[in-house]
Every structure is written in structure tokens, then in C-alpha cells.
Design a protein around this motif. Structure first.
Motif, PDB file in Angstrom:
ATOM      1  N   GLN A 143     -40.301  -6.347   3.127  1.00  0.00           N
ATOM      2  CA  GLN A 143     -40.785  -7.001   2.026  1.00  0.00           C
ATOM      3  C   GLN A 143     -40.299  -6.633   0.842  1.00  0.00           C
ATOM      4  O   GLN A 143     -40.147  -7.494  -0.045  1.00  0.00           O
ATOM      5  N   TYR A 144     -40.147  -5.515   0.422  1.00  0.00           N
ATOM      6  CA  TYR A 144     -39.451  -4.988  -0.794  1.00  0.00           C
ATOM      7  C   TYR A 144     -38.038  -5.390  -0.925  1.00  0.00           C
ATOM      8  O   TYR A 144     -37.517  -5.765  -1.889  1.00  0.00           O
ATOM      9  N   SER A 145     -37.185  -5.253   0.249  1.00  0.00           N
ATOM     10  CA  SER A 145     -36.176  -5.691   0.401  1.00  0.00           C
ATOM     11  C   SER A 145     -35.733  -7.288  -0.031  1.00  0.00           C
ATOM     12  O   SER A 145     -34.760  -7.727  -0.695  1.00  0.00           O
ATOM     13  N   LEU A 146     -36.572  -7.966   0.438  1.00  0.00           N
ATOM     14  CA  LEU A 146     -36.398  -9.376   0.323  1.00  0.00           C
ATOM     15  C   LEU A 146     -36.945  -9.665  -1.130  1.00  0.00           C
ATOM     16  O   LEU A 146     -36.345 -10.634  -1.646  1.00  0.00           O
ATOM     17  N   ALA A 147     -38.094  -9.186  -1.518  1.00  0.00           N
ATOM     18  CA  ALA A 147     -38.492  -9.235  -2.784  1.00  0.00           C
ATOM     19  C   ALA A 147     -37.347  -8.977  -3.775  1.00  0.00           C
ATOM     20  O   ALA A 147     -37.141  -9.625  -4.870  1.00  0.00           O
ATOM     21  N   THR A 148     -36.598  -8.027  -3.645  1.00  0.00           N
ATOM     22  CA  THR A 148     -35.418  -7.479  -4.388  1.00  0.00           C
ATOM     23  C   THR A 148     -34.394  -8.593  -4.403  1.00  0.00           C
ATOM     24  O   THR A 148     -34.007  -8.860  -5.270  1.00  0.00           O
ATOM     25  N   PHE A 149     -34.284  -9.009  -3.147  1.00  0.00           N
ATOM     26  CA  PHE A 149     -32.979 -10.255  -3.057  1.00  0.00           C
ATOM     27  C   PHE A 149     -33.385 -11.453  -3.968  1.00  0.00           C
ATOM     28  O   PHE A 149     -32.740 -11.884  -4.594  1.00  0.00           O
ATOM     29  N   ASN A 150     -34.920 -11.622  -4.139  1.00  0.00           N
ATOM     30  CA  ASN A 150     -35.482 -12.697  -4.790  1.00  0.00           C
ATOM     31  C   ASN A 150     -35.142 -12.472  -5.995  1.00  0.00           C
ATOM     32  O   ASN A 150     -34.868 -13.497  -6.831  1.00  0.00           O
ATOM     33  N   GLN A 151     -35.520 -11.483  -6.585  1.00  0.00           N
ATOM     34  CA  GLN A 151     -35.490 -11.070  -7.961  1.00  0.00           C
ATOM     35  C   GLN A 151     -34.365 -10.289  -8.793  1.00  0.00           C
ATOM     36  O   GLN A 151     -33.993 -10.691  -9.913  1.00  0.00           O
ATOM     37  N   GLN A 152     -33.603  -9.459  -7.972  1.00  0.00           N
ATOM     38  CA  GLN A 152     -32.365  -9.000  -8.306  1.00  0.00           C
ATOM     39  C   GLN A 152     -31.395  -8.791  -7.162  1.00  0.00           C
ATOM     40  O   GLN A 152     -30.982  -7.919  -6.697  1.00  0.00           O
ATOM     41  N   LYS A 153     -31.007  -9.843  -7.092  1.00  0.00           N
ATOM     42  CA  LYS A 153     -29.813 -10.036  -6.211  1.00  0.00           C
ATOM     43  C   LYS A 153     -28.629  -9.141  -5.945  1.00  0.00           C
ATOM     44  O   LYS A 153     -28.042  -8.722  -5.040  1.00  0.00           O
ATOM     45  N   ASP A 154     -28.431  -8.637  -7.254  1.00  0.00           N
ATOM     46  CA  ASP A 154     -27.154  -7.711  -7.530  1.00  0.00           C
ATOM     47  C   ASP A 154     -27.444  -6.452  -6.769  1.00  0.00           C
ATOM     48  O   ASP A 154     -26.568  -5.553  -6.618  1.00  0.00           O
ATOM     49  N   LYS A 155     -28.868  -6.032  -6.544  1.00  0.00           N
ATOM     50  CA  LYS A 155     -29.268  -4.623  -5.987  1.00  0.00           C
ATOM     51  C   LYS A 155     -29.447  -4.909  -4.508  1.00  0.00           C
ATOM     52  O   LYS A 155     -29.812  -3.714  -4.016  1.00  0.00           O
ATOM     53  N   TYR A 156     -29.566  -5.884  -3.863  1.00  0.00           N
ATOM     54  CA  TYR A 156     -29.914  -6.174  -2.635  1.00  0.00           C
ATOM     55  C   TYR A 156     -29.021  -5.352  -1.725  1.00  0.00           C
ATOM     56  O   TYR A 156     -29.294  -4.493  -0.747  1.00  0.00           O
ATOM     57  N   THR A 157     -27.623  -5.525  -1.904  1.00  0.00           N
ATOM     58  CA  THR A 157     -26.761  -5.101  -0.905  1.00  0.00           C
ATOM     59  C   THR A 157     -26.935  -3.370  -0.864  1.00  0.00           C
ATOM     60  O   THR A 157     -26.955  -2.916   0.153  1.00  0.00           O
ATOM     61  N   ALA A 158     -27.023  -2.720  -2.183  1.00  0.00           N
ATOM     62  CA  ALA A 158     -27.094  -1.465  -2.358  1.00  0.00           C
ATOM     63  C   ALA A 158     -28.179  -0.739  -1.536  1.00  0.00           C
ATOM     64  O   ALA A 158     -28.486   0.383  -1.060  1.00  0.00           O
ATOM     65  N   ILE A 159     -29.788  -1.673  -1.795  1.00  0.00           N
ATOM     66  CA  ILE A 159     -30.861  -1.019  -1.463  1.00  0.00           C
ATOM     67  C   ILE A 159     -30.924  -1.058   0.120  1.00  0.00           C
ATOM     68  O   ILE A 159     -31.355  -0.218   0.948  1.00  0.00           O
ATOM     69  N   GLY A 160     -30.077  -2.241   0.688  1.00  0.00           N
ATOM     70  CA  GLY A 160     -29.933  -2.357   2.172  1.00  0.00           C
ATOM     71  C   GLY A 160     -29.026  -1.227   2.886  1.00  0.00           C
ATOM     72  O   GLY A 160     -29.555  -0.306   3.877  1.00  0.00           O
ATOM     73  N   HIS A 161     -28.127  -0.889   2.173  1.00  0.00           N
ATOM     74  CA  HIS A 161     -27.305   0.305   2.409  1.00  0.00           C
ATOM     75  C   HIS A 161     -28.094   1.550   2.678  1.00  0.00           C
ATOM     76  O   HIS A 161     -27.850   2.487   3.566  1.00  0.00           O
ATOM     77  N   ARG A 162     -28.814   1.900   1.390  1.00  0.00           N
ATOM     78  CA  ARG A 162     -29.500   3.233   1.301  1.00  0.00           C
ATOM     79  C   ARG A 162     -30.641   3.131   2.301  1.00  0.00           C
ATOM     80  O   ARG A 162     -31.034   4.345   2.927  1.00  0.00           O
TER      81      ARG A 162
END
Length: 241
Positions: A143-162
Motif C-alpha cells: 500500500q505504501y509502495s504503490l501510494a509512493t508510485f502514485n505521488q512520488q514516482k522518482d522515489k518508487y525504485t529506491a524504496i522498492g530496493h530498500r
């Protein structure tokens, strides 16, 4: 000749079709055939291995045909859903769908391989199908990850990796710590209807494809169920690009 006959009969027995094939035999003949099979198997146990291998080949062929039919029917949902995150070249020749869960230990091994392939090969991209099947923590992270993708796409890859880089399973506190480390305030993330829909769509598609676990890597013409090593993936990609 005897071995071939026995292999055929053994295959029939394993596939449950012996009774149909033997319908024209009388009881004495049936017993003679069974005795022949039993005797030959005892003397040549490798025949059973051959029969099992033949049965497995037939099962694989049936599974592949079924897979190809469902992949054709679900192609747009798999590869052309603009709501799904993508890693790799957006204009890549080959699109591959990837079903994953942040609490899946094999996904934690698979994820860096896919990221490296996408980084090194401009002909391939991966559509990420976040599929939280391993409990409440998986759902929370997704939920948090996809919300990040919707709101801050530039941070999605980094949070997924972490999230994937943490050994073992996540808890709610470890998930929040991961987002905090990437400068993302989870309290400002909007877990809205769009996020819920994407998760539900992914889970539904996962079930429709007959998948039972993560990771699952789906090519346009083939499904890989479970972890796949880098060399095998590269070879499959090479054949398709």
C-alpha cells in the motif's frame, strides 16, 4: 520390443488408462499382462523412470498449452496496464510481468537480478505486479509502495530496493523505518481507491493465471513459477529480442 511394450503399458497404468485399453482382454490375459509388467519392472527398474519422464513431458506440454491460452487472453492486463510501475526502458522491445511480495525471501534474491538486467539491457522492461500474499505486513508495504508510485514516482525504485534488501520478514515498524530512510513520510501517503484497485487487480490476475507463489516471471509466451537464475533469464530474453 519387450521393453517398448512394457513402457507403453506402464505409461498407461500411470495415466490411469490401463482399464480402458485392456477392456477387450479376458481375466487371464489381463493377469498375464500385469505379471509381465511387474516382472519386467523388477528386472529393469529404469523403465519406470522412462515412463515417469514421458508422463512428465505430457504434463508439461498440457501446462504450456494452457499457459499460452491464458497469456493470450490476459495480455493487455499483464503488459499494458499503465497503472503498474515499470523498471527498464519504457520503449523496450520485450515487456515482462513480474509478480512479487516484499516478504518473499526468494523475491529478495530475484529482485536485484531483474533490476540489473533492466539496467544493462535496453531491449527489456519489467512491469511490476505487487502481489501481497504473505500477510498483513506485505499488504502494508505494498500500500505504501504503490501510494509512493502514485505521488512520488522518482522515489518508487529506491524504496522498492530498500524494502527488498532487508533480510527476513518485515514488520510494520521495519516498513515505516524503510520509508523514513528514503525521506518518505508514510503519514502523507494517500492509500486511496486507486491503490486498493491495483492491489486487487494484481491479486485477481495472479489467481487467473494459476500462480501459487512469488516470484513469478511472465513472458508474453511463457510463465516461470518461482525463482529463476540470471543466466536462464538472460538466455530467454536473448531468444525473444
Amino acid at each position: 520390443m519387450k521393453k517398448t511394450l512394457t513402457l507403453t503399458l506402464t505409461s498407461a497404468l500411470l495415466m490411469g488408462s490401463f482399464n480402458l485399453q485392456a477392456a477387450s482382454l479376458d481375466n487371464t490375459q489381463k493377469q498375464e499382462v500385469k505379471d509381465l509388467v511387474r516382472k519386467t519392472l523388477v528386472e529393469n527398474p529404469d523403465i519406470l523412470v522412462e515412463a515417469m519422464n514421458e508422463l512428465r513431458k505430457k504434463e508439461v506440454a498440457v501446462q504450456q498449452k494452457s499457459d499460452q491460452q491464458i497469456l493470450s487472453a490476459k495480455s493487455n492486463d499483464l503488459f499494458k496496464n499503465s497503472d503498474n510501475p515499470v523498471i527498464g526502458n519504457p520503449k523496450a522491445k520485450l515487456t515482462i510481468a513480474y509478480f512479487t511480495d516484499y516478504n518473499c525471501q526468494y523475491c529478495k534474491r530475484q529482485d536485484p537480478i531483474l533490476r540489473k538486467i533492466a539496467e544493462d539491457n535496453p531491449n527489456v522492461k519489467f512491469v511490476i505486479k505487487e502481489t501481497p500474499i504473505l500477510g498483513p505486513a506485505s499488504t502494508e508495504a505494498t500500500q505504501y509502495s504503490l501510494a509512493t508510485f502514485n505521488q512520488q514516482k522518482d522515489k518508487y525504485t529506491a524504496i522498492g530496493h530498500r524494502l527488498m534488501s532487508k533480510p527476513g520478514k518485515h514488520s510494520s515498524s521495519s516498513i515505516k523505518a524503510a520509508f523514513k530512510a528514503e525521506g518518505i513520510d508514510v503519514n502523507k501517503l494517500d492509500i486511496n481507491a486507486a491503490v486498493a484497485k491495483q492491489i486487487n487487480d494484481n491479486l485477481k490476475l495472479f489467481q487467473e493465471l494459476g500462480l501459487r507463489g512469488t516470484p513469478a516471471i511472465v513472458f508474453p509466451d511463457e510463465m516461470l513459477r518461482g525463482y529463476t537464475d540470471e543466466s536462464a533469464l538472460k538466455e530467454m530474453i536473448k531468444e525473444r529480442t
